[in-house]
Write a protein that holds these residues in place. Structure first.
Motif, PDB file in Angstrom:
ATOM      1  N   UNK A  70       0.828  -1.210   0.000  1.00 30.16           N
ATOM      2  CA  UNK A  70       0.000   0.000   0.000  1.00 30.16           C
ATOM      3  C   UNK A  70       0.864   1.262   0.000  1.00 30.16           C
ATOM      4  N   UNK A  71       1.926   1.242   0.773  1.00 27.47           N
ATOM      5  CA  UNK A  71       2.810   2.417   0.811  1.00 27.47           C
ATOM      6  C   UNK A  71       3.444   2.674  -0.557  1.00 27.47           C
ATOM      7  N   UNK A  72       3.829   1.594  -1.231  1.00 32.28           N
ATOM      8  CA  UNK A  72       4.417   1.775  -2.560  1.00 32.28           C
ATOM      9  C   UNK A  72       3.409   2.404  -3.525  1.00 32.28           C
ATOM     10  N   UNK A  73       2.148   1.939  -3.446  1.00 36.30           N
ATOM     11  CA  UNK A  73       1.132   2.459  -4.359  1.00 36.30           C
ATOM     12  C   UNK A  73       0.907   3.952  -4.152  1.00 36.30           C
ATOM     13  N   UNK A  74       0.937   4.392  -2.902  1.00 33.96           N
ATOM     14  CA  UNK A  74       0.645   5.792  -2.593  1.00 33.96           C
ATOM     15  C   UNK A  74       1.866   6.681  -2.599  1.00 33.96           C
ATOM     16  N   UNK A  75       3.041   6.079  -2.768  1.00 29.81           N
ATOM     17  CA  UNK A  75       4.280   6.862  -2.714  1.00 29.81           C
ATOM     18  C   UNK A  75       4.431   7.720  -3.973  1.00 29.81           C
ATOM     19  N   UNK A  76       4.720   8.965  -3.784  1.00 34.27           N
ATOM     20  CA  UNK A  76       4.933   9.864  -4.925  1.00 34.27           C
ATOM     21  C   UNK A  76       6.349   9.787  -5.460  1.00 34.27           C
ATOM     22  N   UNK A  77       7.227   9.136  -4.701  1.00 31.16           N
ATOM     23  CA  UNK A  77       8.622   9.054  -5.128  1.00 31.16           C
ATOM     24  C   UNK A  77       8.899   7.839  -6.001  1.00 31.16           C
ATOM     25  N   UNK A  78       7.964   6.912  -6.055  1.00 31.77           N
ATOM     26  CA  UNK A  78       8.151   5.700  -6.862  1.00 31.77           C
ATOM     27  C   UNK A  78       7.810   5.981  -8.321  1.00 31.77           C
ATOM     28  N   UNK A  79       8.490   5.276  -9.200  1.00 29.12           N
ATOM     29  CA  UNK A  79       8.195   5.409 -10.621  1.00 29.12           C
ATOM     30  C   UNK A  79       6.850   4.747 -10.939  1.00 29.12           C
ATOM     31  N   UNK A  80       6.192   5.204 -12.006  1.00 30.51           N
ATOM     32  CA  UNK A  80       4.886   4.630 -12.373  1.00 30.51           C
ATOM     33  C   UNK A  80       4.913   3.120 -12.564  1.00 30.51           C
ATOM     34  N   UNK A  81       6.021   2.594 -13.079  1.00 24.98           N
ATOM     35  CA  UNK A  81       6.092   1.150 -13.296  1.00 24.98           C
ATOM     36  C   UNK A  81       5.885   0.394 -12.003  1.00 24.98           C
ATOM     37  N   UNK A  82       6.524   0.864 -10.918  1.00 27.61           N
ATOM     38  CA  UNK A  82       6.412   0.182  -9.627  1.00 27.61           C
ATOM     39  C   UNK A  82       5.006   0.358  -9.056  1.00 27.61           C
ATOM     40  N   UNK A  83       4.471   1.566  -9.153  1.00 30.86           N
ATOM     41  CA  UNK A  83       3.142   1.825  -8.601  1.00 30.86           C
ATOM     42  C   UNK A  83       2.060   1.020  -9.339  1.00 30.86           C
ATOM     43  N   UNK A  84       2.229   0.863 -10.634  1.00 27.97           N
ATOM     44  CA  UNK A  84       1.283   0.071 -11.399  1.00 27.97           C
ATOM     45  C   UNK A  84       1.273  -1.383 -10.904  1.00 27.97           C
ATOM     46  N   UNK A  85       2.456  -1.933 -10.712  1.00 25.97           N
ATOM     47  CA  UNK A  85       2.528  -3.312 -10.213  1.00 25.97           C
ATOM     48  C   UNK A  85       2.002  -3.397  -8.781  1.00 25.97           C
ATOM     49  N   UNK A  86       2.227  -2.353  -7.985  1.00 23.60           N
ATOM     50  CA  UNK A  86       1.725  -2.355  -6.607  1.00 23.60           C
ATOM     51  C   UNK A  86       0.199  -2.384  -6.589  1.00 23.60           C
ATOM     52  N   UNK A  87      -0.437  -1.624  -7.488  1.00 20.49           N
ATOM     53  CA  UNK A  87      -1.904  -1.613  -7.545  1.00 20.49           C
ATOM     54  C   UNK A  87      -2.452  -2.990  -7.915  1.00 20.49           C
ATOM     55  N   UNK A  88      -1.837  -3.628  -8.910  1.00 17.36           N
ATOM     56  CA  UNK A  88      -2.305  -4.952  -9.320  1.00 17.36           C
ATOM     57  C   UNK A  88      -2.034  -5.989  -8.243  1.00 17.36           C
ATOM     58  N   UNK A  89      -0.900  -5.858  -7.552  1.00 15.31           N
ATOM     59  CA  UNK A  89      -0.586  -6.774  -6.449  1.00 15.31           C
ATOM     60  C   UNK A  89      -1.612  -6.618  -5.329  1.00 15.31           C
ATOM     61  N   UNK A  90      -1.942  -5.374  -5.007  1.00 16.20           N
ATOM     62  CA  UNK A  90      -2.923  -5.130  -3.953  1.00 16.20           C
ATOM     63  C   UNK A  90      -4.301  -5.663  -4.346  1.00 16.20           C
ATOM     64  N   UNK A  91      -4.642  -5.545  -5.622  1.00 12.01           N
ATOM     65  CA  UNK A  91      -5.905  -6.095  -6.107  1.00 12.01           C
ATOM     66  C   UNK A  91      -5.960  -7.601  -5.903  1.00 12.01           C
ATOM     67  N   UNK A  92      -4.859  -8.255  -6.225  1.00 14.21           N
ATOM     68  CA  UNK A  92      -4.805  -9.713  -6.051  1.00 14.21           C
ATOM     69  C   UNK A  92      -4.958 -10.094  -4.569  1.00 14.21           C
ATOM     70  N   UNK A  93      -4.281  -9.385  -3.689  1.00 17.02           N
ATOM     71  CA  UNK A  93      -4.382  -9.685  -2.262  1.00 17.02           C
ATOM     72  C   UNK A  93      -5.792  -9.419  -1.747  1.00 17.02           C
ATOM     73  N   UNK A  94      -6.417  -8.353  -2.238  1.00 22.07           N
ATOM     74  CA  UNK A  94      -7.770  -8.021  -1.786  1.00 22.07           C
ATOM     75  C   UNK A  94      -8.772  -9.077  -2.250  1.00 22.07           C
ATOM     76  N   UNK A  95      -8.618  -9.566  -3.465  1.00 22.28           N
ATOM     77  CA  UNK A  95      -9.547 -10.577  -3.962  1.00 22.28           C
ATOM     78  C   UNK A  95      -9.452 -11.875  -3.164  1.00 22.28           C
ATOM     79  N   UNK A  96      -8.243 -12.212  -2.730  1.00 18.61           N
ATOM     80  CA  UNK A  96      -8.061 -13.473  -2.018  1.00 18.61           C
ATOM     81  C   UNK A  96      -8.283 -13.330  -0.521  1.00 18.61           C
ATOM     82  N   UNK A  97      -8.015 -12.139   0.040  1.00 23.56           N
ATOM     83  CA  UNK A  97      -8.087 -11.974   1.487  1.00 23.56           C
ATOM     84  C   UNK A  97      -8.669 -10.600   1.807  1.00 23.56           C
TER      85      UNK A  97
END
Length: 1016
Positions: A148-175
């Motif tokens: 979650x911190x990576x997704x909301x971080x303004x210092x991270x590049x878009x590539x990382x934030x994009x993967x963080x959003x999809x990762x969080x989606x996967x975790x939310x769907x399962x748990x």
């Protein structure tokens, strides 16, 4: 994989590919696995390069389908490597070889977390990919906050934030219960302002999942979604790489409109106007072009926009534009586009008032009915059915009748049913309705269910002006040389009741009517003959005083069938012969049928249910319909009135204050998924499917049948078999108030060898069961039916499972509505062999009575057996490998119910023990085999040998063998119990007459289908 830098891996792959057969490949793989195992034992001597190479080989072997049960630690350890090549191998192989519950994953959590919170973006992406792919609960608990911190971080590049959003989606769907998404409204609002379309698209995917779970928390994000739509519609700040065939990010457009459908409405006028402007732009800017890829993208956006328009139920002008656009689609050549056009017009028809606009395209829709693609034909049929009203009913029904002659067999039943429903709903006059139904029967008799001609009989009976016309049309159809049996039934019924109204017409004298009907007798099946016999009696009744020649001809027919083997035919022949000799008294006995009570047509009710099921429901509507219980409630109101009368089919109509145990030959018509099955009350099971009709909420309103004995043949309800105490335990002193109908012990025994039937019935409730068994798993559906016109309160159903069964039953509503049914799924897992039985603790409150029943459930040992035919070689090799106790047990069983060897073989087969003839040289012996399944034993082969004594059938020697000692003992005892007390499979419960209860509309049947079939 960098093959050029890994010569050993390249050589190994080449060797595997060059293998000539599977055996060579297996030898090469085994050799390589042995080499890898040896090298891993001396791990200290391995360089990072070698470890990486061997792990790649393990992954390749795993991809070929071989088990790799070692080397997992080495793969996980590579995640901590400092260099990218080794770390990449560790992440990829770990995500492929290990599942979310693997113990080694705990060792990797810290290393993965270090990469997520580190500064290396490449390592962060690898870690996020692993977390998303694994998606386990432990990963979610430990790593979700960092993601979650990576997704909301303004210092991270878009590539990382994009993967963080999809990762969080996967975790939310399962748990979803683990992730802390409280207060995420502001964060999501911030993410929806993102300018980078990659991050925005990934965040929108996460937003769709969040808002689907709880839209109330995200109202503040709705304006942001509309702004995203405006940005895309106007192509503002859209990079070229996100433009697909000139369409700005179609994926993001679809996701955004899908998210908007989870909100019930848009209240703010400015936001609503902006959204409609965007939708208008999409509708006006979409057309069919030659480029297939562009079509696919633009149509994906268009159809999602149409779904949103229907969800918002916007103004009629926009609806008209939608219909006009879809009208173009159904006229193009491309079949996929035509299909989507027809499907979306049908959906729009269900939820909006655009009938008049859709009618403009009626000719094109009728043309689609003749399309080569059956999918398009089905959608056209659905659309024509939905758009039909009084103004166009004649045209549409006539088209359906014409199409019926050439339609696919797969469509004819649905086509006939829909034509009948439309004819009934929108008939301009009843004579046209009769014409349509008779044409349906004539053109597609095999596909016209009995409830359709039942409904014609009701209309004709209730409308005196229609009776001469209907009788005349029936007479005309009988002139055809070849007609369907259903036409014989309806014609015989109508002419039996009303042929006297045609007496002055040529060719319609009683003798001529009898002659032309009797010509059809040799062509009909056994169930139709009783209808014809009743028709002959009616003809005699209407022709009093009868023509001696006609009377003699009818008497000859009755005399012929007096000794018929079929009990129904024989009984009618005997009784009608006796009745027909009563002279004019026959007029009072066989009087015309009274009018049917007014009630909702089963066909129209079916239409309403179908429309409710197929209407396009938006996400918010779907969510509001979700129940905490999995139980399915089906209701049907069935008023019952009338005094006893003998109908054309000859069944006595019982007054609503009595409960009649119908004669053993009384057959009822029940509904099963649109098809009809016949239920024989002697067998208490439909010939087709005893509980299939419970899946349909329809009451079939057919013409009454016949019973020659209107008396109540039941026994007092207090004479319930004492054996029922094993299956039923009333609470307190209530046992004298609400007693069961039928023998509960016999019902249970019957269900032990069958997979569907009635478990329990009393004056208020009927409980049916339909079950499926596969291996050690079972699924039962309990059908809890309220037989009264008042609700049942405080309903509870709990399963008391023994230690060897694991059960999971869905929640049952506390109240079962009047004349309603609840379907309650029950999952069963067999853990180990046992003869113990699960108990259903069922209770309810009706008026002042609190009824509590404990009923044995038929999840018994033989349900987890699978019959298997073994050869002599297989049998004897297994038999010899089990030398004696406790794997092979032998016992002399005395007190066996005498039976022949053939009867015993039938008993064994009913218990899922496959009798293997010819394996034992002694003709007096019997050998059987089966496979037992449980979670602990898995599949175990069981062998049984029975040695009988021809001189004394009451004793035998039984030997049972299996690879599990507990199973051997339990199976031996189970077989012994059944030999001493044979299950009463198929035997009907003892008839029990019940005193009427308050608000109770009695059902004269114990079969589950009669519960919703309604009284006639």
């Amino acid at each position: 994989m960098a093959m050029s830098s890994m010569r050993g891996l390249s050589v190994f792959i080449s060797d595997v590919r060059n293998c000539r057969n599977k055996e060579q490949e297996r030898l090469r793989v085994d050799k390589e696995l042995g080499n890898i195992r040896t090298r891993f034992k001396n791990e200290k001597g391995l360089t990072p390069y070698e470890k990486k190479k061997y792990v790649w080989k393990m992954l390749y072997i795993y991809m070929l389908g071989y088990d790799v049960d070692f080397g997992h630690m080495e793969a996980v350890s590579l995640i901590s490597a400092p260099k990218y090549p080794e770390k990449q191998v560790g992440y990829i192989v770990t995500s492929c070889l290990l599942n979310e519950n693997h113990d080694f994953l705990r060792l990797a959590i810290n290393a993965v977390r270090n990469d997520i919170i580190g500064r290396n973006e490449t390592f962060q992406c690898l870690a996020l990919t692993l977390v998303g792919n694994i998606g386990g609960r432990e990963f979610a608990e430990s790593l979700a906050p960092d993601v979650q911190k990576l997704l909301l971080s303004s210092s991270c590049r878009p590539l990382v934030r994009k993967k963080a959003a999809l990762c969080l989606l996967r975790l939310f769907r399962k748990n979803s219960d683990i992730l802390n998404v409280d207060g995420w409204s502001d964060r999501m609002s911030q993410l929806l302002d993102e300018r980078d379309l990659g991050v925005l698209t990934s965040s929108m995917s996460l937003f769709v999942a969040l808002v689907a779970n709880n839209h109330e928390a995200y109202w503040s994000c709705l304006p942001k979604c509309v702004k995203v739509m405006e940005r895309l519609a106007r192509n503002q700040d859209i990079p070229q790489e996100y433009t697909y065939y000139g369409i700005p990010s179609p994926w993001l457009q679809v996701k955004t409109m899908r998210a908007l459908q989870y909100f019930p409405t848009v209240e703010d006028p400015s936001i609503r106007r902006a959204l409609f402007d965007v939708l208008q732009r999409i509708l006006m800017g979409t057309d069919v072009v030659k480029n297939v890829n562009k079509n696919n993208a633009s149509h994906a956006v268009l159809f999602e926009a149409l779904a949103l328009v229907m969800h918002l139920d916007s103004e009629k002008e926009m609806m008209s534009q939608c219909v006009a656009l879809l009208g173009k689609f159904i006229a193009v050549r491309e079949p996929n586009i035509r299909y989507l056009g027809l499907e979306n017009i049908t959906r729009m028809l269900m939820v909006t008032d655009v009938h008049e606009i859709i009618k403009r395209h009626q000719a094109q829709i009728i043309t689609s009915l003749k399309d080569p693609d059956i999918s398009i034909r089905r959608r056209s049929l659905d659309l024509l059915y939905g758009m039909c009203d009084v103004s166009n009913a004649k045209d549409i029904v006539e088209e359906l009748l014409q199409y019926l002659a050439t339609a696919d067999f797969a469509m004819r039943e649905e086509l006939a049913l829909k034509a009948a429903i439309l004819a009934e709903k929108f008939a301009p006059d009843l004579s046209w309705y009769v014409d349509v139904i008779l044409q349906l029967i004539d053109k597609a008799g095999d596909f016209v269910s009995d409830d359709i001609w039942f409904r014609v009989v009701q209309f004709v009976t209730n409308n005196e002006d229609l009776q001469p016309y209907a009788a005349l049309k029936a007479r005309e159809y009988l002139d055809k040389t070849a007609i369907h049996e259903t036409m014989v039934k309806v014609s015989a019924y109508l002419l039996g009741e009303y042929s006297h109204l045609l007496a002055r017409r040529p060719g319609c004298s009683p003798k001529e009517i009898f002659s032309i009907i009797h010509e059809k007798l040799p062509t009909v099946s056994t169930p139709t003959i009783p209808i014809l016999l009743t028709t002959y009696a009616k003809i005699l009744m209407h022709s009093q005083p009868p023509d001696p020649e006609l009377q003699n001809q009818v008497w000859a027919v009755y005399s012929k069938y007096e000794s018929c083997i079929d009990a129904e035919i024989q009984q009618r022949a005997v009784e009608y012969l006796a009745l027909s000799r009563q002279g004019e008294a026959l007029i009072d006995i066989l009087a015309e049928m009274p009018k049917f009570p007014e009630r909702q047509s089963s066909l129209i009710k079916k239409a309403e249910d179908t429309e409710a099921d197929t209407a396009e429901l938006s996400a918010i509507k779907l969510r509001t319909q979700q129940q905490t219980s999995n139980a399915l409630v089906l209701t049907d109101q069935c008023p019952v009135n009338g005094a006893p009368q003998v109908s054309q089919l000859g069944m006595v109509l019982v007054p609503s204050t009595s409960n009649v145990n119908q004669n053993a030959v009384d057959q009822r018509v029940t509904q099963s998924n649109g098809n009809l099955s016949v239920v024989d009350s002697q067998d208490q099971a439909p010939i087709g499917d005893i509980l299939g009709d419970l899946l349909s909420p329809l009451a079939i309103e057919g013409p009454p049948g016949v019973s020659s004995q209107p008396e109540v043949n039941g026994v007092p309800s207090h004479e319930v078999d004492a054996n029922d105490a094993l299956a039923l335990a009333p609470v307190g002193d209530q046992e004298s108030t609400v007693l069961p109908i039928g023998d509960i012990a016999e019902r249970f025994q019957a269900l032990c060898v069958k997979d569907s039937g009635v478990l329990y019935e009393d004056p208020n409730v009927q409980i049916g069961i339909k079950a499926e068994w596969r291996g050690h798993l079972g699924r039962m559906v309990l059908f809890l039916g309220n037989k009264n016109t008042a609700p049942l309160d405080s309903v509870q159903a709990l399963v008391l499972a023994p230690s060897h069964l694991k059960s999971d039953i869905s929640l049952v509503p506390e109240v079962i509505p009047p004349r309603a049914q609840v379907q309650c799924p029950l999952e069963v897992v067999n853990l180990h062999p046992s003869r113990d039985v699960a108990v259903l603790d069922f209770s309810y409150k009706f008026g002042t009575y609190l009824v509590n029943n404990k009923l044995r459930l038929p999840a018994v040992l033989n349900k987890f057996l699978q019959p298997i035919q073994v050869s002599a070689e297989e049998f004897f090799s297994q038999w010899r490998s089990l030398p004696g106790p406790p794997l092979k047990l032998q016992e002399v069983v005395r007190g066996v119910i005498p039976m022949s060897l053939g009867e015993m073989a039938n008993l064994f087969n009913s218990l899922r023990l496959m009798v293997c003839p010819g394996l034992d040289p002694n003709a007096c012996n019997l050998v059987a085999s089966t496979t037992f399944y449980s979670e602990s034993t898995r599949a175990v082969l069981c062998l049984i040998r029975i040695e009988t004594d021809p001189a004394d059938r009451t004793q035998l020697r039984m030997t049972v063998a299996s690879g599990d000692p507990t199973l051997t003992f339990e199976l031996k005892e189970f077989i012994k119990e059944n030999l001493v007390s044979i299950p009463t499979a198929g035997k009907p419960p003892a008839p029990v007459a019940q005193q009427p209860q308050p608000n109770h509309q009695p059902i004269a049947s114990s079969d589950p289908g009669a519960l919703l079939a309604g009284l006639l």
